[in-house]
Scaffold this active site. Structure first.
Site: not given
Length: 459
Positions: A10, A32, A42, A80, A279, A421
Site C-alpha cells: 500500500a 519487492e 484487509c 534489498v 506499517d 434523517y
C-alpha cells in the site's frame, strides 16, 4: 532524479504513483521481495471465507500495470539487503537467480511494512499453524482447508484479523474457538465495552477462552499453560504485527519510542534524502500529539501519498491520526476512534464518560440497539474518543465522531448538527445528538452521570 522505493504494497506503490504524477522525468524503481504487490490485505479473510471468489480480485495490479500506466519499474522477488547512506546506494538480491547487485538513488523511500508477531509457542512451525499477513499466507490457509477439510479450528488473538478470520472459517462450516491471552477481548475496546461484545458473541454460541496463554501448538489443537488442550485441526495465530525495520536500523536510521521507524511530519527520516511510509513507521496521536504505532491500511495509503508528494518537492504535512478502526463480526459492527478511557486516564485527562444506548433507527423500522461510549475532556468539553458496538449505521456514526474530534467541536455543538434523517436510516434525534446532549447536561447543567462502577458501590 532517481527514486528507489523499497516495498510494493500500500505505502510504497502509493508513494511511487504520486511521485510519478508530480514528476514525469524521474526514474522510479520499486524493489519487492514478495511476489504479490499492491494488494488488499484487509480483504484476505474474506477470500478465505469465499466472499471474495478469486485472489485476483485482491491483487489487480501487476508490475506490468505500473510500467504501462506510470512508467514505474517494479521488480518482484528482489530483496534489498543493505542501504548505504553515505554512498546513496542499495544492495539487492534477485531471489530467483541469486544474483546480487547495487543500485544508486537520489531519493529513497522505505516502505518495508510490518511482519507478524510470532509468540513463543512450541510447534508454531507445524503445517496446520498459520499467520495471515499476505496473499501467500491466505493461499496456504485456503489450500490446507481444501486438502484437509478441517472441522475445527483455533484462532489465537482477538484483534481485527482474529475476529474476521473466525467469522469466515465459521462461514465454511468450521467450528472455531477463540483464545485470548488478555482478560478482555480486542485491544481497541475498554473492558466495559469488551464485556458487552463478549455477551453478544456468547449469544451466538461462540466458544471464548480469556486469560488463556497458549504454550504449544499440535496437530490436534493448542495446549494452554494449565495443560488443557483446545481442539483444533487448524490454528490461526493472530497476535498482532511488529514493524519491519531491520534494514532501516542497520543503515543507521533513527527508530522511535515504539520501535518503528521515526519520521517527521513530511515523512522524512533523519536523512534528508530518505523518506518512509506505511506499517514500518511510527506515527502520532492527533489528540495527544505523542508517538504511537498504528499499522492500518488507510494510514499506509495516506503516508505513502505524502511521501510521493514531498520527495518531489511538495510540502504536505501529516497531522497524525486517531487510530480509527472498525470491523464486523456476523451482523455486529465494532468501531473505535481516539483515546480509550484507559488511555485518557493514563494521559492525565479529567474525563466525563457516557454510555448511550439508543436504537440505530426507529423500532417500527427494525431498529436495533447501538451502544456508544464517549470519553470527553472536562476541561475543554471536547471529545477524546468514542467506541461503538451495534448493527447498522455504526460506520456512519463513527465517521461523524471522527470529524467532530478532528475539528475540535465541543459536546454542546453536537445537537446543532443537521444530520440526515429518515426512518430507514436513523431516529429523529440521532444517537450522535443524544451523546452530545447527555455530555452537555453532565458538564454544564449539573446532571452528574453515574457509571456502572459507581452504581455497584451503592448496592
Amino acid at each position: 532524479m532517481k527514486i528507489i522505493v523499497i516495498g510494493a504494497v500500500a505505502g510504497g506503490t502509493s508513494a511511487a504513483a504520486k511521485a510519478r504524477r508530480n514528476d514525469d522525468s524521474a526514474e522510479i524503481v520499486i524493489y519487492e521481495k514478495d511476489q504479490d504487490i499492491s494488494y488488499s490485505g484487509c480483504g484476505l479473510p474474506y477470500f478465505i471465507g469465499g466472499k471474495v471468489a478469486s485472489i485476483m480480485e485482491l491483487t489487480p495490479r501487476t508490475p506490468e500495470f505500473f510500467k504501462t500506466k506510470y512508467n514505474i519499474d517494479v521488480h518482484i522477488h528482489h530483496e534489498v539487503l543493505k542501504i548505504n547512506i553515505c554512498d546513496k546506494n542499495v544492495i539487492i538480491k534477485n531471489l530467483e537467480t541469486g544474483a546480487i547487485f547495487e543500485d544508486r538513488y537520489d531519493k529513497l523511500i522505505i516502505s518495508t511494512g510490518a511482519q507478524a508477531f510470532v509468540p513463543p509457542i512450541k510447534g508454531i512451525e507445524l503445517e496446520n499453524v498459520f499467520f495471515l499477513r499476505n496473499v501467500q499466507d491466505a493461499l496456504k490457509i485456503k489450500t490446507f482447508m481444501n486438502n484437509h477439510k478441517p472441522q475445527t479450528a483455533v484462532v489465537v488473538g482477538t484483534g481485527f484479523i482474529g475476529f474476521e478470520v473466525m467469522e469466515n472459517l465459521l462461514a465454511c462450516g468450521i467450528q472455531v474457538t477463540l483464545v485470548e491471552r488478555a482478560g478482555k477481548l480486542t485491544p481497541n475496546l475498554d473492558a466495559d465495552m469488551s464485556q458487552y461484545l463478549e455477551k453478544l458473541l456468547k449469544q451466538k454460541a461462540i466458544p471464548i477462552l480469556k486469560n488463556a496463554n497458549v504454550v504449544e501448538a499440535t496437530a490436534q489443537g493448542v495446549i494452554l499453560e494449565d495443560g488443557s488442550l483446545v481442539p483444533g485441526e487448524m490454528i490461526i495465530v493472530a497476535t498482532g504485527v511488529k514493524p519491519n525495520v531491520s534494514l532501516a536500523r542497520e543503515a543507521g536510521l533513527l527508530l522511535g519510542v515504539t520501535g518503528a521507524l521515526r519520521v517527521d511530519e513530511r515523512m522524512m527520516t533523519i536523512d534528508t534524502d530518505i523518506y518512509a511510509c506505511g506499517d514500518c513507521i511510527e506515527t502520532w496521536s492527533s489528540v495527544t500529539k505523542k508517538p504511537h504505532y498504528r499499522p492500518l491500511g488507510s494510514t499506509a495509503n495516506k503516508t505513502g501519498r505524502i511521501c510521493g508528494e514531498n520527495i518531489t518537492g511538495g510540502n504536505v504535512i501529516y497531522p497524525g491520526n486517531l487510530s480509527t478502526g472498525i470491523f464486523k463480526v456476523f451482523d455486529i459492527s465494532i468501531g473505535s476512534t481516539g483515546l480509550s478511557e484507559a488511555e485518557a486516564l493514563k494521559e492525565g485527562y479529567d474525563v466525563e464518560i457516557v454510555h448511550n444506548i439508543k436504537p440505530d433507527k426507529p423500532g417500527y423500522y427494525g431498529g436495533r440497539e447501538m451502544l456508544i461510549k464517549a470519553i470527553a475532556d472536562r476541561a475543554t468539553q471536547k471529545l477524546l474518543g468514542v467506541q461503538i458496538i451495534g448493527y447498522e449505521g455504526v460506520d456512519k456514526r463513527l465517521d461523524v465522531f471522527v470529524t467532530l474530534i478532528t475539528y475540535g467541536a465541543t459536546v454542546a455543538e453536537f445537537f446543532d448538527l443537521d444530520l440526515g434523517y429518515a426512518p430507514p436510516f436513523s431516529t429523529t434525534k440521532d444517537p450522535i445528538h443524544y451523546t452530545g446532549m447527555i455530555l452537555d447536561n453532565a458538564l454544564n447543567n449539573g446532571r452528574k452521570l453515574i457509571t456502572p462502577a459507581d452504581l455497584k458501590k451503592t448496592k
